[in-house]
Design a protein around this motif. Structure first.
Motif, short mmCIF file in Angstrom:
data_model
loop_
_atom_site.label_atom_id
_atom_site.label_comp_id
_atom_site.label_asym_id
_atom_site.label_seq_id
_atom_site.Cartn_x
_atom_site.Cartn_y
_atom_site.Cartn_z
N SER A 173 15.05 -8.97 25.83
CA SER A 173 13.61 -9.44 25.22
C SER A 173 13.45 -8.91 23.77
O SER A 173 13.04 -9.49 23.12
CB SER A 173 12.52 -9.48 26.13
N THR A 193 10.39 -9.36 32.76
CA THR A 193 10.68 -10.77 32.19
C THR A 193 11.18 -11.47 33.47
O THR A 193 12.26 -11.31 33.87
CB THR A 193 11.86 -10.84 31.08
N ASP A 213 16.91 -15.92 26.54
CA ASP A 213 17.08 -14.72 27.04
C ASP A 213 17.09 -14.82 28.44
O ASP A 213 16.02 -15.66 29.16
CB ASP A 213 15.63 -13.82 26.82
MG LIG Z 1 13.14 -8.99 29.27
#
Ligand SMILES: [Mg+2]
Ligand SMILES: Nc1nc2c(ncn2[C@@H]2O[C@H](COP(=O)(O)OP(=O)(O)O)[C@@H](O)[C@H]2O)c(=O)[nH]1
Length: 337
Positions: A173, A193, A213
């Motif tokens: 990230s 995340t 991502d």
């Molecule tokens: Mg992440």
């Protein structure tokens, strides 16, 4: 709002309106000829790609969609009004499956692209159509055709050029936030995340790369452990994968360990993921600034097995300009095929 990239909905197109049985009223003739109009067509169920949508989260708890029925025909040969279509917005990259047959009905990519997933029933014909020489006053009209009911699985798969993958906490990230316009959540504990993120990397000549991502793959992800499997599908459309390896986790005895773990997961996931062009990004080299030989050694280990590799620090910004130009060149080459 929850991040949703997979949803099953039920849809039903409108029924056709029934045809009308009616006879002209004329003075001095109690029953004129038939004048029953046709029923209107039922509304369609249409999926449409909207630029406003990035996920399927807007479905919330709404899982049933119905288009309007056609209105019945009326006397005086008046056709019934068609039912309104029901338009369902989806984000670009939505694959549509018939949940009951498993058939792929469409892959919706471009803004405003539409897919009719259930056709409205035809309106029934009014009795006007059924007069014959032997039956001038038919008391028969058709019913409208029924609409279709379907269960659809919508599966969003991000449209991205580059996918960032890696074990949790390696800096995926952070990297996305440093080279694109995306502002993902970054924290130093595992699994912060839990949603895949998208960012755009702009180059001067207006060429843009979309980078995804893809949340933490952990060992066993392809067998459904952890979060990885659920999100690996977002790598499917990418042309290039960046495997992020945290150099501070690399051991001298087995520098390829994390990389190999990831490769295994990709192969186990199946499809074409493990054959995709990829390169390894050794992140957090700032933590090994005092051990340049260790970095060099790790880099050569990857080169020995024929894997392209570079070292960066997403946090400190080391190597990011170089990474960008590598991405630019690679994707141009891949595009030229
Ligand atoms: Mg992440
Ligand atoms: N020292 C250092 N820390 C980093 C670097 N990149 C990311 N981090 C830190 O590593 C932790 C995890 O980063 P994150 O981007 O959330 O990892 P992700 O789980 O792979 O998305 C955060 O505390 C980041 O600040 C780097 O290049 N150097």
């Amino acid at each position: 709002m929850d991040f949703i990239d997979e949803v099953v909905i039920r849809v039903r197109s409108g029924d056709g309106g029934r045809g009308c049985v009616s006879f002209r009223r004329e003075r001095f003739r109690p029953k004129g000829g038939p004048d029953g109009g046709d029923g209107g067509k039922g509304g369609d169920i249409i999926l449409r790609v909207s630029p406003e949508r990035e996920t399927l989260s807007h479905f919330g708890s709404r899982r049933y969609f119905k288009a309007q029925n056609g209105e019945p025909g009326r006397g005086d040969q008046k056709t019934g009004k068609d039912g309104n279509d029901c338009i369902i917005e989806v984000p670009p990259g939505t694959k549509v499956y018939d949940e009951d047959t498993g058939e792929l009905l469409g892959d919706l990519i471009h803004i405003s692209e539409e897919l009719v997933v259930a056709k409205g029933g035809k309106g029934g014909k009014g009795n006007t159509h059924f007069a014959t020489s032997t039956n001038r006053a038919p008391r028969y009209a058709q019913k409208g055709m029924k609409g279709e009911e379907k269960r659809l699985r919508l599966s969003l798969i991000y449209i991205a050029d580059v996918g960032i993958i890696g074990l949790p906490n390696v800096g995926k990230s952070t990297l996305l936030s440093r080279i694109t316009n995306a502002r993902p959540k970054i924290e130093s504990y595992l699994f912060t995340t839990i949603v895949p993120g998208l960012g755009v990397l702009n180059f001067e000549d207006e060429i843009r790369l979309i980078i995804a991502d893809i949340p933490g793959l952990i060992e066993g992800a392809s067998k459904g452990k952890g979060l990885g499997l659920r999100f690996l599908k977002h790598a499917e459309r990418t042309k290039l994968l960046l495997h992020i390896v945290d150099i501070s986790n690399v051991s001298l005895e087995d520098p390829l360990k994390d990389y190999m773990t990831l490769r295994k997961e990709l192969s186990a996931y199946g499809g074409s993921l493990s054959q995709k062009p990829h390169m390894v990004i050794l992140n957090k080299i700032d933590l090994k600034e005092k051990e340049p030989l260790m970095i060099e050694n790790t880099i050569s280990k990857f080169k020995e097995i024929g894997v392209e590799v570079m070292g960066i620090s997403a946090l400190k910004g080391y190597g990011l300009e170089e990474l960008k130009s590598v991405l630019y060149k690679k994707l141009n080459l891949l595009e030229e095929g």
